[in-house]
Design an enzyme around this catalytic site. Structure first.
Site, mmCIF file in Angstrom:
data_model
loop_
_atom_site.group_PDB
_atom_site.id
_atom_site.type_symbol
_atom_site.label_atom_id
_atom_site.label_comp_id
_atom_site.label_asym_id
_atom_site.label_seq_id
_atom_site.Cartn_x
_atom_site.Cartn_y
_atom_site.Cartn_z
ATOM 1 N N SER A 136 -10.256 0.225 6.886
ATOM 2 C CA SER A 136 -9.590 0.331 5.581
ATOM 3 C C SER A 136 -8.909 -0.934 5.068
ATOM 4 O O SER A 136 -8.494 -0.976 3.917
ATOM 5 C CB SER A 136 -8.563 1.465 5.607
ATOM 6 O OG SER A 136 -9.197 2.704 5.505
ATOM 7 N N LYS A 196 0.867 -1.188 0.000
ATOM 8 C CA LYS A 196 0.000 0.000 0.000
ATOM 9 C C LYS A 196 0.896 1.229 0.000
ATOM 10 O O LYS A 196 1.906 1.266 0.720
ATOM 11 C CB LYS A 196 -0.908 -0.018 1.235
ATOM 12 C CG LYS A 196 -1.933 1.127 1.266
ATOM 13 C CD LYS A 196 -2.855 1.036 2.483
ATOM 14 C CE LYS A 196 -3.891 2.165 2.480
ATOM 15 N NZ LYS A 196 -4.792 2.114 3.655
ATOM 16 N N SER A 256 -9.759 2.341 2.659
ATOM 17 C CA SER A 256 -8.852 3.042 1.782
ATOM 18 C C SER A 256 -7.854 2.125 1.066
ATOM 19 O O SER A 256 -7.242 2.544 0.091
ATOM 20 C CB SER A 256 -8.060 4.075 2.589
ATOM 21 O OG SER A 256 -7.240 3.418 3.546
#
Lengths: 497, 485, 95
Positions: free
Chosen positions: B175, B76, B151
């Protein structure tokens, strides 16, 4: 720099003196003492002064994305040490909070500080003003990190930012608004300065910014117990500036109030070049620091056993030492107070009397008079003095055992200071040893009596004054090396015989 | 290769049937072919990835391989990785090449894993749909007109589309779990403090926690074993013994007590979601688990509390982005104040600015007690609810998200609707508890549904065991999105 | 309690986010929606409940006072917008 006679008064001085009687100045100080740790408050970067720009600013100090703070154990220990030294309360649990504001020398956009729950609360410091002792209470002392430095010169239209200082541990020491007048404020600042050095938590170097003062100054009608509106004066990096800034600010505020005006609460900057304070044009209410507990830092816990360990490592503190000098050494409160004003001076005195094994008053007198005077004349620090405590002890021993006279001792001291020799050698080569061979003195006394028969007769007939003349003659004959007490004794015996 | 799990790839690498260079090259070519469709990755660096793969192969040859040596993992883009552009989904960091490694990145690197690239995400992790990224929205492999959740949507979509066998994610209010649910994969948010936050770009420090994303619980355990661990540079990192998170995978579930909070169903979950979750619980019943109805009376307050606390912390955490030392600086400005304002106005997107404003407001003078302190008090009430519930059960189960994936753009104009999407996930963050999402079925449109398992503090191994046993009995986790073989 | 346009301008300034009139208007409406959601939490009786700052009830770990960092300013400044002589440059700060 303006000299004393050129102070720029904001309004006529006669007017001020009358007015000043009606007003009382109240001062509280906030002192930022840099804690003398190797590494920073929340990072492993070095804290050494004077490194090239940004070479001691690590990823945490420049606030790269993702970095986190980890607090320095030694900085916490030093804060506790201070709290114990001033008799404050050590909060077993304290909280680091974020103080949020934007400024280029504040890389994270917030300063990690302590707000609602500081590590130290309360405590007090004693100061001496005009021979009287006054106790100044402390509000709190809390840990925080220093900001970087902004360099405004050297770049057209730009400010250069050096973050080497960013993150250096600070202890912010806040006093109660209890000092009346600049003199007390300076005495407090000096006492605090001496204490932080005494307990070795801060090097106290004011030129390098290790010890910085902000003063909260307000005035109120004499006798009132309500505080007036205060102004905070920043940038006071010497005791002299502190004094001047407070004096200026008090006059400014009194002037405004005398003219029926109102003091606006604001932050002011002391401009040493102009010897005045001026508004930083930042309204207090424009600041909204949005303090909140730093979520990156859990509650700071200081265990009872850790506090105990720090307490047991504390040196004898100035006030305790002062009391001991009075009680055990028989020194006056004044002398004891002077001797404990700095750790260095006090340690010098301690070393001296240890070598003398007593003679406390003699030692105190020499340290506070000849030694300090010579130091001040030469502009030296104690550790730079050409006369060590060992050599001074050597000299005082000669006084104590009557080897030399007090007058000769002063000559020996100056010679030690200037020539760097020990007392014995100087006494030897200058021939300053007192004549303590009683046979020789007896002979000289007899000769003097014989040569001054009229004075001898006068003394025998009750004219005391004549005796002094005879003593003077003996001293003259021995070139001052005779022990005056011994001379008195021999002369009296021979004249009565 | 596409559908192989990390554990099977690991076995092949260990047996020298496959090299990391082949494996990494394979995924890199899939990414190059398909990223335009899903927009999962924002930064690739083939050379670096292949160099790591070669090093991993050498290590395997030398006989010093570990389970993850040679496995390509998508990172990420919230994790700083030395030499990699690290954007956090923001224009503000569009030019930020990190000089250092996050702890998680360093741990994976030390284990020999290959960094496959940086995945797209909501800007600064603020979002539940991966639409707030400066680099454009991520598309859900199950239906490219829908969001993948957020997210960590780039990581989730990459794993779902078989562009990576596993990925890292972060979870502040859901997330990891919510995008895992919406893309039909597995995601674990560990107990707060178990994975170091060092080098993970902060959103809300007291809630942020990194965790693994993969297709099976077994793979999560493998990744978690490497990612977790004490880190001296994070004050909130817990000093605990290293754990093997796979140690309980084989344990039977007989006697496990599942708590079913009535509020999880009452608070607006769609019928399809409820149905899939109920079926999953029934399946676990067949595996020997018992159920008990429990209550989390303050759960409905989790979203309001979260949207006070997270923006408050974020408003402060994001103050460092000022254009002075790194990152974006506005091209033109009149003076310092103008530089700050233009840099931050241009560098941050709408959602980030909105949350900074919310956070600034709730911390400001006169509002702090009413908002921030009150939210912290309610946070404690929520944490207490969990403590009471865990007296009566071993794990809590319910939906991960009230709905399946929604359409791109559907909620972007309405922050409140977007925020309410986090209703089932935020409670675990507020309490600091571990939460896991695994696929448990599909809705009528063929979009995946996630089952959320919340455990007590440090119960990750037990939760992974539950998930693994469920996955042995079901095949939801093996389904592939249409068009993905 | 609803925010005013002045509140929005004030907090935007505190946060150093440039905001024009139209943006302020749009932000005002959205923020008020969000604070409408938050209001539910404000109504809860939390008398006697300690605020919870951290997920876990543990205390801070401290590090030893040792210099562990080396000079990396050249690397750090390679990604800086404007540096000269080792200093980060920003528009002139006026005091």
């Amino acid at each position: 720099m303006r000299s004393e006679g050129q102070i720029h008064y904001p309004f006529p001085i006669t007017h001020y003196r009358e007015a000043a009687m009606k007003w009382e100045t109240v001062i509280g100080l906030e002192v930022h003492a840099q804690l003398s740790t190797r590494s920073k408050m929340f990072s492993g970067a070095a804290t050494a002064f004077g490194a090239p720009p940004n070479t001691q600013a690590c990823e945490v100090d420049i606030a790269l994305p993702g970095v986190l703070p980890v607090a320095n154990r030694e900085a916490v220990a030093k804060a506790v040490r201070f709290g114990l030294a001033v008799g404050g309360k050590i909060n077993r649990r304290s909280i680091f909070a974020r103080k949020n504001y934007f400024y280029p020398d504040l890389p994270k956009g917030y300063q990690i500080s302590q707000y609602e729950m500081p590590i130290v609360q309360g405590g007090a410091i004693g100061i001496f003003v005009d021979g009287r002792e006054k106790i100044i209470r402390l509000t709190r002392a809390h840990l925080e990190e220093d900001a970087g430095k902004s360099l405004h010169e050297g770049f057209h239209d730009f400010t250069g930012i050096d973050l080497n200082r960013a993150g250096t541990p600070l202890l912010e020491i806040v006093s109660e608004p209890e000092m009346s007048g600049a003199q007390e404020a300076v005495a407090y600042a000096r006492a605090l300065h001496a204490l932080v050095r005494w307990i070795e938590i801060c090097d106290g170097n004011m030129q390098e910014g290790s010890f910085r003062c902000d003063a909260n100054v307000s005035v109120r009608p004499a006798g009132s117990d309500k505080l007036g509106t205060r102004c905070e004066i920043k940038n006071l990096n010497s005791f002299r500036f502190l004094e001047r800034a407070i004096e200026f600010e008090a006059r400014r505020q009194i002037g405004i109030l005398e003219d029926g005006g109102v003091i606006e609460q604001e932050t002011r900057l002391y401009d040493a070049a102009r010897d005045e304070t001026r508004s930083m044009r930042t309204k207090e209410d424009a600041h909204d620091y949005r303090y909140f507990p730093d979520p990156d830092l859990l509650p700071l816990e200081v265990s009872e056993s850790w506090i105990g360990e720090i307490r047991s490592n504390l040196p004898e503190l100035p006030q305790a030492r002062q009391r001991r000098y009075q009680d055990e050494y028989g020194l006056s409160g004044y002398d004891a107070g002077l001797l404990t004003q700095s750790r260095e001076l006090s340690e010098f005195y301690e070393a001296l009397v240890r070598r003398l094994a007593g003679f406390y008053k003699l030692g105190a007198s020499w340290v506070l008079n000849e030694f300090m005077a010579s130091l001040n004349r030469a502009g030296l620090e104690i550790h730079q003095a050409p006369v060590s405590s060992e050599r001074l002890a050597g000299l005082l021993k000669l006084i104590a055992d009557n080897t030399i006279s007090g007058r000769a001792a002063k000559e020996v001291f100056d010679a030690m200071w200037n020539e760097g020799m020990d007392a014995d050698s100087i006494v030897e080569y200058r021939g300053l040893k007192q004549i303590s061979d009683s046979g020789e003195l007896e002979r000289i006394c007899e000769e003097v009596i014989a040569a001054n028969a009229r004075q001898a007769e006068d003394y025998r007939s009750g004219k005391e004054k004549a005796f002094n003349s005879l003593v003077g003659q003996v001293m003259k004959a021995t070139r001052g090396k005779a022990n005056p007490q011994q001379v008195n004794e021999i002369l009296k015996r021979k004249l009565s015989g | 290769m596409d559908n192989a799990t990390i554990s099977s790839l690991s076995a092949e690498l260990a047996a020298r049937k496959l090299s990391s260079v082949e494996l990494t090259g394979h995924f890199l070519s899939r990414i190059k072919a398909l990223n335009a469709k899903y927009n999962c990755f924002v930064t690739l660096d083939e050379e670096r990835s292949l160099a790591q793969a070669r090093a991993a192969d050498a290590r395997r040859s030398a006989g010093s391989g570990q389970p993850l040596t040679g496995i390509p993992i998508a990172q990420k883009d919230i994790f700083c990785a030395a030499g990699w552009r690290t954007t956090c989904g923001s224009r503000m960091l569009s030019n930020f090449v990190s000089p250092y490694d996050a702890h998680v990145v360093a741990q994976l690197d030390a284990a020999g894993a290959v960094n496959l690239g940086k995945t797209n995400m909501d800007e600064f992790a603020m979002g539940s749909s991966s639409e707030t990224s400066y680099y454009g929205p991520v598309r859900n492999p199950w239906d490219v007109h829908t969001v993948p959740g957020g997210s960590s949507g780039g990581s989730a979509a990459a794993v779902a589309a078989r562009l990576a066998p596993g990925a890292t994610g972060t979870d502040t209010g859901g997330s990891i779990r919510q995008p895992a649910a919406m893309t039909g994969i597995c995601g674990l948010k560990p107990t707060y403090g178990v994975v170091s936050r060092y080098g993970m770009i902060a959103f809300a420090s007291s809630l942020d926690q990194a965790g693994p994303m993969a297709r099976t619980a077994e793979d999560l355990a493998l990744l978690m074993t490497t990612m977790a661990g004490y880190d001296a540079r994070d004050s909130t990192s817990l000093e605990r013994e290293r754990e093997n998170y796979a140690r309980e995978l084989g344990k039977p579930l007989a006697g496990l007590r599942i708590g079913l909070p009535k509020e999880f169903i009452a608070e607006g979950a769609s019928a399809d979601v409820v149905k899939a979750v109920e079926a999953a619980v029934a399946e676990l019943g067949r595996l020997g688990c018992t159920t008990v109805e429990v209550s989390l009376p303050n759960m409905r307050l989790a979203v309001p509390v979260y949207y006070v606390l997270a923006p408050a912390e974020a408003s402060s955490n994001l103050a460092r982005y000022d254009g002075a030392r790194y990152g974006y600086r506005a091209p033109e400005y009149a003076d310092l104040a103008d530089m700050y304002k233009k840099t931050r106005s241009q560098g941050f997107g709408a959602e980030v600015k909105r949350r900074i404003l919310i956070g600034t407001y709730v911390l400001s003078h006169g509002y702090y007690d009413a908002y921030y302190i009150q939210a912290q008090r309610v946070r404690r009430l929520i944490a207490r609810d969990f403590a009471e519930v865990f007296e009566r059960c071993d794990v809590i189960m319910g939906p991960t998200s009230p709905t399946t994936a929604f359409r791109i753009g559907e909620k972007m104009g309405d922050p409140v609707q977007m925020y309410l999407n986090d209703i089932y996930t935020t409670p675990a963050n507020l309490a600091g508890l571990p939460g896991l999402s695994i696929p448990c079925g599909f809705d009528a449109k063929g979009l995946p549904v996630g089952l959320q398992i919340i455990g007590n503090y440090f119960a990750e191994a037990r939760m992974l065991n539950v998930a693994h046993q469920y996955q042995r009995a079901t095949d939801w986790h093996t389904r592939t999105p249409p068009g993905v073989e | 309690m609803a925010l005013s346009l002045d509140d929005v301008r004030r907090i935007a300034h505190l946060a150093r986010i440039g905001i024009d009139e139209a943006e302020a208007q749009a932000a005002l409406a959205q923020l008020n929606d969000v604070f409408g959601l938050i209001a539910e939490m404000q109504a809860v009786d939390t008398g006697g409940v300690e605020p919870m700052s951290h997920a876990l009830d543990v205390v801070q770990r401290l590090r030893e006072d040792a210099v562990t960092e080396t000079d990396q300013h050249a690397l750090f400044q390679s990604i800086a917008p404007h540096v000269e002589n080792g200093l980060y440059l920003v528009p002139k700060v006026i005091e």
